[in-house]
Design a protein around this motif. Sequence first.
Motif, mmCIF file in Angstrom:
data_model
loop_
_atom_site.group_PDB
_atom_site.id
_atom_site.type_symbol
_atom_site.label_atom_id
_atom_site.label_comp_id
_atom_site.label_asym_id
_atom_site.label_seq_id
_atom_site.Cartn_x
_atom_site.Cartn_y
_atom_site.Cartn_z
ATOM 1 N N ARG A 13 -18.314 16.742 45.064
ATOM 2 C CA ARG A 13 -18.819 16.157 44.042
ATOM 3 C C ARG A 13 -18.505 16.304 42.877
ATOM 4 O O ARG A 13 -19.008 16.064 41.768
ATOM 5 N N LYS A 14 -17.377 17.068 42.395
ATOM 6 C CA LYS A 14 -17.020 17.493 41.327
ATOM 7 C C LYS A 14 -16.568 16.255 40.289
ATOM 8 O O LYS A 14 -16.120 15.203 40.652
ATOM 9 N N PRO A 15 -16.670 16.433 38.944
ATOM 10 C CA PRO A 15 -16.467 15.352 38.127
ATOM 11 C C PRO A 15 -14.839 15.248 37.991
ATOM 12 O O PRO A 15 -14.172 16.144 38.102
ATOM 13 N N LEU A 16 -14.438 14.060 37.621
ATOM 14 C CA LEU A 16 -12.946 13.887 37.497
ATOM 15 C C LEU A 16 -12.414 14.861 36.435
ATOM 16 O O LEU A 16 -12.883 14.851 35.395
ATOM 17 N N GLU A 17 -11.260 15.055 36.930
ATOM 18 C CA GLU A 17 -10.445 16.073 35.782
ATOM 19 C C GLU A 17 -9.206 15.405 35.290
ATOM 20 O O GLU A 17 -8.554 14.914 36.310
ATOM 21 N N LYS A 18 -8.875 15.438 34.168
ATOM 22 C CA LYS A 18 -7.734 14.839 33.734
ATOM 23 C C LYS A 18 -6.522 15.742 33.961
ATOM 24 O O LYS A 18 -6.756 16.949 33.726
ATOM 25 N N THR A 19 -5.513 15.147 34.137
ATOM 26 C CA THR A 19 -4.216 15.961 34.561
ATOM 27 C C THR A 19 -3.176 15.389 33.377
ATOM 28 O O THR A 19 -3.201 14.636 32.887
ATOM 29 N N GLY A 20 -2.095 16.169 33.346
ATOM 30 C CA GLY A 20 -1.177 16.287 32.473
ATOM 31 C C GLY A 20 -0.110 15.153 32.868
ATOM 32 O O GLY A 20 1.006 14.891 31.990
ATOM 33 N N SER A 21 -0.183 14.659 34.125
ATOM 34 C CA SER A 21 1.043 14.117 34.715
ATOM 35 C C SER A 21 0.791 12.653 33.996
ATOM 36 O O SER A 21 -0.209 11.960 33.676
ATOM 37 N N GLU A 22 2.068 11.831 33.824
ATOM 38 C CA GLU A 22 2.207 10.480 33.472
ATOM 39 C C GLU A 22 2.238 9.616 34.448
ATOM 40 O O GLU A 22 3.034 10.033 35.724
ATOM 41 N N PRO A 23 1.185 8.551 34.780
ATOM 42 C CA PRO A 23 1.176 7.793 35.696
ATOM 43 C C PRO A 23 2.476 6.822 35.878
ATOM 44 O O PRO A 23 3.027 6.365 34.621
ATOM 45 N N VAL A 24 2.615 6.397 37.033
ATOM 46 C CA VAL A 24 3.904 5.533 37.337
ATOM 47 C C VAL A 24 3.260 4.033 37.366
ATOM 48 O O VAL A 24 2.459 4.044 38.178
ATOM 49 N N THR A 25 4.112 3.017 36.822
ATOM 50 C CA THR A 25 3.650 1.842 37.156
ATOM 51 C C THR A 25 4.487 1.206 38.443
ATOM 52 O O THR A 25 5.602 0.943 37.816
#
Length: 727
Positions: free
Chosen positions: A511-523
């Motif tokens: 149940r770790k907290p969300l971690e931000k990633t450096g990847s760009e999301p695709v729409t």
Amino acid sequence: MHTIPELLAPAGDLETALAAFESGADAVYGGLSRFNARERTHNFSEADFARLMAYARIHGKKVYLTLNTLVMDRELADVTDFLSLMSGLRPHAIIVQDFGILRLIREHFPELPIHASTQMAVHNSAGVHFLADKGISRVILERQVTLEELALIQRRSNLELEVFIHGALCCSLSGVCLFSSWMGGWSGNRGKCKQPCRRRYFTPDGNGFFFSTKDLYTLDLIPQLKKMGIASLKIEGRLRKADYVRPVVEAYRLMLDSPEGEEQTALKEARGILNRASGREWSSGFFSKKAMKSVINYNSMGSQGQWVGDVTSIRSNGFQMKTSQRIFMGDKLRVQPASGEEGPSFIVTLMRENTKPVRRSEKNTRLFIHCDKAIPEKGKVFRIGSPVKYPRINMDKIPEIRHWIHLEIRIHPGGLQAVVIDPPLPHSITLSGDVEKAKKHPVNRQDVESEFQKLSVDGIGLLDLTVILDGDYFIQNKTLRMLRQSLARRLNESLVAYQSQKRKNIPEFSRKPLEKTGSEPVTSVYCTRGEQNPGDAWVIRDLDDPAPAHERLLPLFCPETRLQDLRQSITKAIQSGTRTFRVSSLYGFELLKEFSGIHIHGGFSLPVANSMAFQELTDWGADKILLWPELDRSGFESILTHWRDKAEILTEGRLPILMTRGVIPVEGDIRDSRGAAFTVVKTDTLTWLYPEKGISIKPFAGVHQFKIFTADKSTSGTDWNLNREWK
């Protein structure tokens, strides 16, 4: 000579299950209080289910446990504990919808056979073949399959098939209906459907019950189903009681057992028996194209039961009605409002004619029924249950068995050695006792078997017992009894410890907290036919749409008769340069296995509601997966903790909330009595229901987005389920 299919009956409680068995059912299916698609009904307690399993094994019957709902990560621990308990009770199969639960059982509870629920939406042989190596032993087919298609699927399938033959029908294709969830968060995929399809809807040209189906009836089709070789014929009705299940089972048992050439005589008698079971108007459902045209009963309120009168006035302590049939003390009634929404139900405990208490009323009389429920004005009164009592089996003689095992007992000088073969306990149990070489009257194998069968008194049932005598031994009866009692204590301790350790060996999800990633999301944007490319987005179009696209969507529903055409369409798309396909039904994975060098994305309506389901789809070859849109915020966030880079979330657009092969008598815009607006869209294969408002939620950071781009781009709805718990 054809093998007679299994007759499978519904059971919401112990009395109904026993009535089904007494009436000729070979098997019953039912659930406990959680994680089944009929949570609204009274379900089995653990003790009653344990007794039912014992009764079934003693009498050569079968019991299938329903675990056929979607679960979230936060519920996986409870599901695991539940399965640990069930692994001891040993139902003959677990009926599942959720891909995560499928994975959990297959990897950690392999002793439990798995049946694929109709909620998995399998409707062709490709879907059946795909499940063959996934731990599934039987597939319960989608209800909207024709007899012609069923015959082809049966001939081409390598697993047992089960089909529904009687009872209430859903208008929508199984496992994809979001109607109830959209209307108030009550998910049918969680066993909480509020049946909005039974309500009245309005158009400028009139109104009606445009999604309300008749009940399924197939007595006439039983000879054909027998010849096909279908493994199991299933009666719907876990919300129903023994007074309904008994005559339905009797009627179908009569038809199944009727010899060839005598079916018409049996059919007449079976129909007479079936008339005792209250229900809606009969229909052959979706078994033919002709039946699909009339399965919707839009002119009549879709209430189940026998119409017995109308409400004429309401008081604080009950209501006045005019009867159309006799009403008896103890009847269970439901009063249905004119809107078609579900009305209150109750059991009649006091009724009066001209202020005088009566135990039954006649037809066409004024009757006052005492009731503390909120009765709708001008409601119609239906009888949905009768007070008829059936002989009750004395369950006190049926032991409450919590552990079913395969046991091997070896008698040797000085005592006994016991080995539990299934479940595979790591250590044998050795007991000392007064055992010596016999000079005369040696104990025989039958005496030992008879004594150790009594382990049932101690809560242990024997699926199989092997007794090995190394020689001739003399054992007094009291010694044999003492060995059995000692063994019972040791077995119970060992089995409880084994289950506990097994449970600890199943990994918990962090149940770790969300971690931000450096990847760009695709729409990714799905464009309907005729819509232009909305910009720089990754464009998805239907497989048969000639407009250019980065990705092609396989159809949600592909009848068996169109499978070969679809294979050819996929081949042409690949030859034209398409390398990415979106799968919206299980059969798509099977078809795409034939091709190399392609990418697969999982889309709606594959229900991915937990991390284990997500893992399962990645193992199937999906490298991007749309999360199930009913999830609440915590449900999304938990999966994203593990699968952020491969997950996709619907953030904008109008999602279909009902899909059907039935012929809907309207098209275009409709509204319900509360003003909610919808659009009915018809295609050559299915009819689709869309809400007027779309989904519009704030994207999750670093997560792929999925949008639906249509001519009507209205997305005035907000945060469908994100700000409330998914019910």
